[in-house]
Design an enzyme around this catalytic site. Structure first.
Site, PDB file in Angstrom:
ATOM      1  N   HIS A   1       0.820  -1.212   0.000  1.00  0.00           N
ATOM      2  CA  HIS A   1       0.000   0.000   0.000  1.00  0.00           C
ATOM      3  C   HIS A   1       0.855   1.262   0.000  1.00  0.00           C
ATOM      4  CE1 HIS A   1      -3.952  -1.935   1.687  1.00  0.00           C
ATOM      5  NE2 HIS A   1      -3.583  -2.418   0.528  1.00  0.00           N
TER       6      HIS A   1
ATOM      7  N   LYS B   1      -8.037  -0.765   3.180  1.00  0.00           N
ATOM      8  CA  LYS B   1      -7.632  -0.734   4.571  1.00  0.00           C
ATOM      9  C   LYS B   1      -6.759  -1.941   4.908  1.00  0.00           C
ATOM     10  CE  LYS B   1     -12.126  -2.539   4.667  1.00  0.00           C
ATOM     11  NZ  LYS B   1     -11.997  -2.538   3.228  1.00  0.00           N
TER      12      LYS B   1
END
Length: 410
Positions: free
Chosen positions: A105, A123
């Site tokens: 990420h 997330k």
């Protein structure tokens, strides 16, 4: 019967939404990786949004990339070595959706931001709070929109629960418990045997995956940050018990004497002889207030079905459901992902979304994730053997944090 028909109709339209006529200036999204979450989180919601076009996908495996693009009608495909960078560098792409493994990420969100792209990232935003801080700072410096996809907070049902709390109808909050756990099932149904969620180097672990839902729920409904992680007890995952938490039970204290509790589990053990009877899903938030209680069932995916049970201490209990905003905006069949996409586009277009999290929300969330692992690392690691839960002598559960991104070449 009417309720069942309404449910089936809503689910049908949610999964097969009407195709909106796309504006010529619509935002063009590119997807990093042929991720399983992509259709629910972005591709399907984008169908009904006139200002969103899914324009490209990048995946290292050529066959997987082309099949994914064909199935979801994505016109541009990047595959092979360097495919992610090619997508990020594509001048026709306005927005990057990053559903890569957690450990990727940071790197690929930073690369996208440096290339001038807005980013919707799954997330948790990163592996560490420091990585999240850098990502947020870069987006702010570049004047770009960066959003961590905590989608359920955008749904009207979630916001209705908070509205009841804030109204004071039931007095002040005293205790919040949130849990998200799934039964132990054969591999291939919910998780693959080699699932990235079980890989420490890729940012795996139950707290890093499912755990972000109950943790964010506590913080959202308490309208404050915890004061302390009082305790955190992990059960190690069989694939890597000293690094990967299969489950985590955590106790918090909040301001105003509010207590908090979360429980997450990748594989809830079964009941009965030899644990052959699977447990049911656990996906509720229980809120105790001075004057009553609120039970919010299926808080993580409220668009599929939910129940808001309000039990005043001195009044009649009621059940509420809310799939559409009180002001009439949105649609009954919109998923929480579709509400999130609506807000994301509004923010990019310099309009004011109906709801938007604080700019440092993802960083603060990861700070508490780190604190959970730190607290758990000081406690014995537990493993399940048959019907017994036994401590693994000399072993500790979870390292303090997941490893930082292996590549900082931005």
């Amino acid at each position: 019967m009417a309720g069942l028909i309404s449910f089936l109709k809503r689910i049908q339209t949610l999964n097969n939404p009407p195709l909106a006529e796309k504006r010529t200036s619509a935002l063009r999204f590119g997807i990093l990786g042929a991720a399983r979450i992509g259709p629910d989180a972005l591709i399907t919601p984008a169908r009904s949004h006139p200002d969103v076009i899914i324009a490209a996908v990048a995946a290292r495996d050529h066959f997987k990339a082309t099949q994914y693009a064909k199935k979801h009608h994505i016109p541009t495909v990047y595959s092979g070595q360097g495919c992610y960078q090619k997508l990020v560098d594509d001048p026709e792409i306005d927005v990057i959706y990053n559903p890569l493994p957690n450990a990727l990420h940071y790197e690929w969100t930073m690369r996208a931001l440096r290339a001038g792209k807005h980013v919707l990232v799954e997330k948790p935003m990163a592996n560490t709070s420091e990585e999240a801080r850098e990502m947020i700072a870069t987006a702010q410096q570049k004047g770009l929109v960066l959003l961590e996809a905590i989608h359920y907070t955008f749904h009207p049902a979630t916001q209705r629960v908070k509205e009841i709390i804030i109204s004071g109808e039931l007095g002040n909050v005293k205790d919040i418990k949130a849990e998200f756990a799934v039964p132990s099932l054969p591999y291939g149904i919910l998780f693959h045997k080699d699932d990235i969620r079980f890989n420490y180097d890729l940012g795996g672990g139950c707290t890093m995956d499912m755990g972000v839902y109950p943790l964010s729920a506590l913080r959202y409904f308490a309208s404050s940050e915890p004061i302390e992680v009082v305790s955190a007890t992990a059960t190690g995952h069989a694939t890597d018990p000293t690094h990967i938490d299969r489950s985590m039970h955590t106790i918090f204290t909040f301001p105003a004497s509010i207590s908090g509790e979360t429980f997450v589990d990748f594989q809830l053990p079964g009941w009965g002889p030899f644990s052959i009877i699977p447990q049911g899903l656990k996906f509720c938030v229980y809120i105790k207030l001075e004057g009553g209680e609120i039970d919010f069932t299926n808080f993580a995916l409220p668009h599929l079905w939910h129940s808001i049970k309000v039990r005043p201490r001195d009044g009649k209990a009621r059940i509420e459901k809310m799939y559409k905003r009180p002001d009439g905006s949105g649609e009954e069949w919109w998923s929480s992902y579709r509400y999130q996409l609506e807000a994301f586009v509004e923010k990019i277009r310099s309009r004011t979304p109906q709801y938007w999290p604080a700019s440092d929300e993802a960083m603060r969330q990861l700070t508490w994730v780190e604190d959970i692992y730190i607290k758990a690392s000081a406690s014995p690691l537990f493993l399940r053997h048959g019907m017994l839960i036994l401590p693994v002598l000399g072993e500790k559960a979870g390292l303090p944090v997941r490893p930082a991104c292996s590549s900082k070449r931005i």
